[in-house]
Design an enzyme around this catalytic site. Structure first.
Site, PDB file in Angstrom:
ATOM      1  N   ASN A 192       0.866  -1.184   0.000  1.00 17.84           N
ATOM      2  CA  ASN A 192       0.000   0.000   0.000  1.00 17.84           C
ATOM      3  C   ASN A 192       0.901   1.231   0.000  1.00 17.84           C
ATOM      4  O   ASN A 192       1.474   1.582   1.028  1.00 17.84           O
ATOM      5  CB  ASN A 192      -0.888  -0.049   1.255  1.00 17.84           C
ATOM      6  CG  ASN A 192      -1.702   1.214   1.442  1.00 17.84           C
ATOM      7  OD1 ASN A 192      -1.783   2.058   0.553  1.00 17.84           O
ATOM      8  ND2 ASN A 192      -2.314   1.356   2.621  1.00 17.84           N
ATOM      9  N   TRP A 193       1.022   1.858  -1.157  1.00 17.39           N
ATOM     10  CA  TRP A 193       1.937   3.007  -1.273  1.00 17.39           C
ATOM     11  C   TRP A 193       1.391   4.240  -0.568  1.00 17.39           C
ATOM     12  O   TRP A 193       2.111   5.218  -0.397  1.00 17.39           O
ATOM     13  CB  TRP A 193       2.174   3.367  -2.743  1.00 17.39           C
ATOM     14  CG  TRP A 193       2.850   2.316  -3.562  1.00 17.39           C
ATOM     15  CD1 TRP A 193       3.224   1.042  -3.160  1.00 17.39           C
ATOM     16  CD2 TRP A 193       3.244   2.419  -4.943  1.00 17.39           C
ATOM     17  NE1 TRP A 193       3.815   0.373  -4.209  1.00 17.39           N
ATOM     18  CE2 TRP A 193       3.834   1.194  -5.309  1.00 17.39           C
ATOM     19  CE3 TRP A 193       3.141   3.424  -5.891  1.00 17.39           C
ATOM     20  CZ2 TRP A 193       4.325   0.959  -6.592  1.00 17.39           C
ATOM     21  CZ3 TRP A 193       3.623   3.190  -7.175  1.00 17.39           C
ATOM     22  CH2 TRP A 193       4.220   1.974  -7.511  1.00 17.39           C
ATOM     23  N   LYS A 194       0.123   4.234  -0.230  1.00 15.26           N
ATOM     24  CA  LYS A 194      -0.536   5.423   0.351  1.00 15.26           C
ATOM     25  C   LYS A 194      -0.316   6.630  -0.572  1.00 15.26           C
ATOM     26  O   LYS A 194      -0.266   6.456  -1.789  1.00 15.26           O
ATOM     27  CB  LYS A 194      -0.034   5.668   1.781  1.00 15.26           C
ATOM     28  CG  LYS A 194      -0.166   4.396   2.634  1.00 15.26           C
ATOM     29  CD  LYS A 194      -0.018   4.612   4.096  1.00 15.26           C
ATOM     30  CE  LYS A 194      -0.171   3.269   4.811  1.00 15.26           C
ATOM     31  NZ  LYS A 194      -0.116   3.373   6.254  1.00 15.26           N
TER      32      LYS A 194
ATOM     33  N   HIS B 201      -9.496   1.102   4.998  1.00 15.72           N
ATOM     34  CA  HIS B 201      -8.216   1.321   5.680  1.00 15.72           C
ATOM     35  C   HIS B 201      -8.452   2.279   6.851  1.00 15.72           C
ATOM     36  O   HIS B 201      -9.271   3.201   6.749  1.00 15.72           O
ATOM     37  CB  HIS B 201      -7.189   1.902   4.713  1.00 15.72           C
ATOM     38  CG  HIS B 201      -5.812   1.894   5.290  1.00 15.72           C
ATOM     39  ND1 HIS B 201      -5.395   2.842   6.192  1.00 15.72           N
ATOM     40  CD2 HIS B 201      -4.782   1.030   5.143  1.00 15.72           C
ATOM     41  CE1 HIS B 201      -4.155   2.558   6.563  1.00 15.72           C
ATOM     42  NE2 HIS B 201      -3.758   1.464   5.940  1.00 15.72           N
TER      43      HIS B 201
ATOM     44  N   GLU C  58      -6.893   4.703   7.864  1.00 10.45           N
ATOM     45  CA  GLU C  58      -6.699   6.123   7.530  1.00 10.45           C
ATOM     46  C   GLU C  58      -7.945   6.693   6.855  1.00 10.45           C
ATOM     47  O   GLU C  58      -8.256   7.872   7.010  1.00 10.45           O
ATOM     48  CB  GLU C  58      -5.443   6.287   6.657  1.00 10.45           C
ATOM     49  CG  GLU C  58      -4.180   6.104   7.491  1.00 10.45           C
ATOM     50  CD  GLU C  58      -2.989   5.529   6.746  1.00 10.45           C
ATOM     51  OE1 GLU C  58      -2.971   5.554   5.503  1.00 10.45           O
ATOM     52  OE2 GLU C  58      -2.068   5.028   7.429  1.00 10.45           O
TER      53      GLU C  58
ATOM     54  N   GLU D 218      -5.484  -5.017  10.620  1.00 13.12           N
ATOM     55  CA  GLU D 218      -4.490  -3.964  10.821  1.00 13.12           C
ATOM     56  C   GLU D 218      -4.758  -3.247  12.137  1.00 13.12           C
ATOM     57  O   GLU D 218      -5.546  -2.283  12.175  1.00 13.12           O
ATOM     58  CB  GLU D 218      -4.557  -2.955   9.670  1.00 13.12           C
ATOM     59  CG  GLU D 218      -4.242  -3.552   8.316  1.00 13.12           C
ATOM     60  CD  GLU D 218      -3.643  -2.504   7.386  1.00 13.12           C
ATOM     61  OE1 GLU D 218      -2.527  -2.725   6.909  1.00 13.12           O
ATOM     62  OE2 GLU D 218      -4.274  -1.458   7.183  1.00 13.12           O
TER      63      GLU D 218
ATOM     64  N   GLY E 127       2.315   2.326  10.822  1.00 17.34           N
ATOM     65  CA  GLY E 127       3.247   3.445  10.672  1.00 17.34           C
ATOM     66  C   GLY E 127       3.941   3.840  11.964  1.00 17.34           C
ATOM     67  O   GLY E 127       4.551   4.900  12.042  1.00 17.34           O
TER      68      GLY E 127
ATOM     69  N   SER F 254       3.322  -2.000  10.440  1.00 16.57           N
ATOM     70  CA  SER F 254       4.770  -2.088  10.621  1.00 16.57           C
ATOM     71  C   SER F 254       5.334  -3.469  10.285  1.00 16.57           C
ATOM     72  O   SER F 254       6.275  -3.944  10.936  1.00 16.57           O
ATOM     73  CB  SER F 254       5.170  -1.657  12.039  1.00 16.57           C
ATOM     74  OG  SER F 254       4.759  -0.317  12.273  1.00 16.57           O
TER      75      SER F 254
ATOM     76  N   GLY G 281       2.821  -0.989   4.294  1.00 17.42           N
ATOM     77  CA  GLY G 281       2.870   0.419   3.912  1.00 17.42           C
ATOM     78  C   GLY G 281       4.304   0.857   3.649  1.00 17.42           C
ATOM     79  O   GLY G 281       4.846   0.634   2.560  1.00 17.42           O
ATOM     80  N   GLY G 282       4.931   1.437   4.655  1.00 18.41           N
ATOM     81  CA  GLY G 282       6.274   2.014   4.519  1.00 18.41           C
ATOM     82  C   GLY G 282       7.272   1.123   3.790  1.00 18.41           C
ATOM     83  O   GLY G 282       7.963   1.567   2.865  1.00 18.41           O
TER      84      GLY G 282
HETATM   85  P1  PGA Z   1       2.796   0.425   7.645  1.00 19.49           P
HETATM   86  O1  PGA Z   1       1.326   0.589   7.022  1.00 19.49           O
HETATM   87  O2  PGA Z   1       3.360  -0.857   7.083  1.00 19.49           O
HETATM   88  O3  PGA Z   1       3.552   1.628   7.183  1.00 19.49           O
HETATM   89  O4  PGA Z   1       2.627   0.352   9.121  1.00 19.49           O
HETATM   90  C1  PGA Z   1       0.495  -0.513   6.834  1.00 19.49           C
HETATM   91  C2  PGA Z   1      -0.828  -0.087   6.288  1.00 19.49           C
HETATM   92  O5  PGA Z   1      -1.322   0.986   6.681  1.00 19.49           O
HETATM   93  O6  PGA Z   1      -1.433  -0.772   5.435  1.00 19.49           O
END
Ligand code: PGA
Length: 257
Positions: A9-11, A102, A104, A174, A180, A220, A241-242
């Site tokens: 997930n590049w966000k 998600h 977010e 999640e 994050g 994470s 994500g990251g």
């Molecule tokens: P993260 O994000 O790996 O940066 O914690 C995961 C996600 O939000 O899907």
């Protein structure tokens, strides 16, 4: 046998050029592991911002272990909704998936379980497989409410769907406190929740559907902890994500099954 998934997930990251570079590097690394992906039933899913979707169709052509999707879709079919992108438009790029719910989106865009249910439904109707996210915030875990929260997110949004639709959904657990933050759920915490979710699917649908549903972990997840997390019997991969923004790290995650 249910699929093992490494989902990136590049966000809201990566310009057009950066995205092309990232995918090219990833493809180069992945070319050395095609047999591994085949033997282990691994699928790599990329979730870039909308602007990259058309490009991915070309970049990923002839790559059987790769697929891609969007990070969100509108609940509406089409029309005067400035700034929105519909499920059918996403599908028309060749995308096969969409992330729904998600944390977010829940937090910054106030998306409720009811809206998310509509989004998942319209995604399915337009040929997209939802990656449906659920998970508790820290205060809820501290009060021991994580199971009740996850159950209510799933029952309010997707458990009333037809069997044929539920079979197409991938679930991402999640925990919000792990996203994050660099704090990962322990493999045991992830396993406990994934087993709980699988059990809920069995109760609401059937054991067969529960056993075929991929349930992936996010929060994470990185190149150093993926192997341990993925060694848990009910953890079928990760929503990353990251670490999905670094080709080498995401490649390592995709080979951690
Ligand atoms: P993260 O994000 O790996 O940066 O914690 C995961 C996600 O939000 O899907």
């Amino acid at each position: 046998m249910r699929k093992k998934l490494a989902a990136g997930n590049w966000k809201m990251n990566q310009s057009l050029d950066e995205g092309i570079g990232l995918v090219s590097n990833l493809l180069e690394l992945a070319a050395t592991k095609t047999e591994y992906y085949q033997n282990n039933n691994v699928q790599i899913l990329l979730f870039p911002p909308f602007i990259h979707l058309v490009l991915l169709e070309t970049l990923l052509e002839g790559q059987p272990h790769f697929a891609y999707g969007a990070q969100n879709c509108s609940w509406a079919d089409k029309g005067a909704y400035t700034g929105e992108v519909s499920a059918s438009m996403i599908h028309s790029t060749g995308a096969g998936y969409v992330i729904i719910g998600h944390s977010e989106r829940r937090q910054y865009f106030s998306e409720s379980n009811r809206i998310l249910s509509e989004k998942a439904q319209i995604a399915l109707k337009n040929g997209l497989q939802p990656v449906f996210c659920c998970g508790e915030v820290l205060a809820e875990r501290e009060k021991g409410e994580q199971f009740a929260i996850v159950e209510s997110q799933l029952s309010e949004a997707i458990f009333h769907f037809e069997e044929e639709d539920i079979k197409k959904i991938i679930i991402a657990y999640e925990p919000v406190w792990a996203i994050g933050t660099g704090v990962t759920a322990s493999p045991e915490q992830a396993q406990e929740m994934h087993a709980f979710i699988r059990n809920l699917i069995a109760k609401n649908f059937s054991t067969e559907i529960a056993n075929e549903t991929s349930i992936i972990y996010g929060g994470s997840c990185n190149a150093a902890n993926a192997k341990l997390l993925f060694s848990m019997p009910d953890v079928d991969g990760g929503l990353v994500g990251g670490a999905s923004l670094i080709a080498e790290d995401f490649f390592t995650i995709s080979t951690s099954f």
